[in-house]
Design an enzyme around this catalytic site. Sequence first.
Site, PDB file in Angstrom:
ATOM      1  N   GLY A  15       0.832  -1.206   0.000  1.00 24.57           N
ATOM      2  CA  GLY A  15       0.000   0.000   0.000  1.00 24.57           C
ATOM      3  C   GLY A  15       0.861   1.248   0.000  1.00 24.57           C
ATOM      4  O   GLY A  15       2.000   1.234  -0.462  1.00 24.57           O
ATOM      5  N   ASN A  16       0.315   2.319   0.516  1.00 27.54           N
ATOM      6  CA  ASN A  16       1.076   3.561   0.625  1.00 27.54           C
ATOM      7  C   ASN A  16       0.662   4.284   1.905  1.00 27.54           C
ATOM      8  O   ASN A  16      -0.198   3.814   2.650  1.00 27.54           O
ATOM      9  CB  ASN A  16       0.878   4.444  -0.607  1.00 27.54           C
ATOM     10  CG  ASN A  16      -0.575   4.762  -0.857  1.00 27.54           C
ATOM     11  OD1 ASN A  16      -1.239   5.336  -0.008  1.00 27.54           O
ATOM     12  ND2 ASN A  16      -1.082   4.378  -2.024  1.00 27.54           N
ATOM     13  N   ARG A  17       1.255   5.436   2.141  1.00 23.91           N
ATOM     14  CA  ARG A  17       1.065   6.129   3.417  1.00 23.91           C
ATOM     15  C   ARG A  17      -0.098   7.127   3.422  1.00 23.91           C
ATOM     16  O   ARG A  17      -0.247   7.876   4.380  1.00 23.91           O
ATOM     17  CB  ARG A  17       2.366   6.870   3.788  1.00 23.91           C
ATOM     18  CG  ARG A  17       3.566   5.954   3.969  1.00 23.91           C
ATOM     19  CD  ARG A  17       4.804   6.767   4.340  1.00 23.91           C
ATOM     20  NE  ARG A  17       5.999   5.949   4.419  1.00 23.91           N
ATOM     21  CZ  ARG A  17       6.366   5.235   5.474  1.00 23.91           C
ATOM     22  NH1 ARG A  17       5.606   5.254   6.555  1.00 23.91           N
ATOM     23  NH2 ARG A  17       7.462   4.517   5.454  1.00 23.91           N
TER      24      ARG A  17
END
Length: 400
Positions: free
Chosen positions: A208-210
Amino acid sequence: MDLTNKRIAVYVTGGIAVYKVANLVRGLIKAGAEVQVAMTQAATEFVTPLTFATLTRKPVLTDLFNQDQPDHVAHIHLADWSNLAVIAPATANLIGKLANGIADDFVSTALLATIAPKLIVPAMNEHMWFNPATQRNLTQLKADGYTVMEPDNGFLAEGYTGVGRFPETTAIMAEVVQQFGPQRLSGQNVVVTAGGTQEPIDPVRYIGNRSSGKMGYAVAQAAVTMGAKVILISTRPELPVPAGLHKIIYVETAAQLQGTVSSVFEGADVVVMAAAVADFKPDQYVTHKIKKKPHPTDMQLTLNQTPDILAMLGQQKTHQFLIGFAAETEDLLQNAQTKLTAKKVDLLVANDVSQADRGFGADQNAVTLLRPTAAPETLALADKSVIATQILERVANLLA
């Protein structure tokens, strides 16, 4: 939210939620409003008038018979001065007084004399809220032209969960703004995506990402405030739901996001793709948790690209105003300009996520707006709610 030059009287009554009203008053002033607070004697048992006097830089009005300013009658002067009256928290007692025209203290007397719009923000125990007398009084107040917010369902002061909790400040602020209209996105169907997608590797791990989703949620709330009918597609069920949404749909993966956006795209007038889509996903999903092996060894993970949802929408749009986001760590304008052209969006919001005080996870942001036929415009570092409103103001101008 812009409340510049608006005169708002805040009437504070005696409930445990009084302490939350200080944050509301601060938010109104921050949005540009001039605020005057009046309190019942019961309210002063919870929070002293000094708190509100310090925030507003005005004496708090509590005494119906105070004659400090003999040139005018204080409660009538306040009633005539205000563009909006906000009663927060509104107790069952004051609601009963207002519904029956009882005026026996400064607050109830000033409200009886007020012809400006009046917004009631109730907060009380669940059993008091659902008492037939309270509901009967609320029905009467609505018939008399008051706007009544619904209390939240949550943890109450009595130690259990129920209906009657004081609404979140953002929800009250949105309702206050709506009282002043006109709403520049009234009649527009707006779709907003928010958060970062997650591509599962196994039942406990993902790529995923932040992205926290805060920017997308701020855009959704701003769109509601400006009168739009808003559908929010979110990957962040833990975030408070913006007040006044038409619908919220939760997704997890890029494929789910793509399918959901596609299902509502045709009926949308404005689409804001604030969600950060994971660009890659595992080639295969393992249905059980992948265990470490007894001896250290490298693990090979094959990745495939996820759908380019923004580019797909750029190709499919007919009447929709499409807004994309570009989160970059270097060469911000160059990369953003490339994305603007390649994705065929009408407005691209570019932000540098390499700085800790803005972008992913932060409460503030600073962005550059790019359009196909205009010079880039920079919006200075500000709360994401402010940035969201500024973006949508530009959209409203372009739609007009």
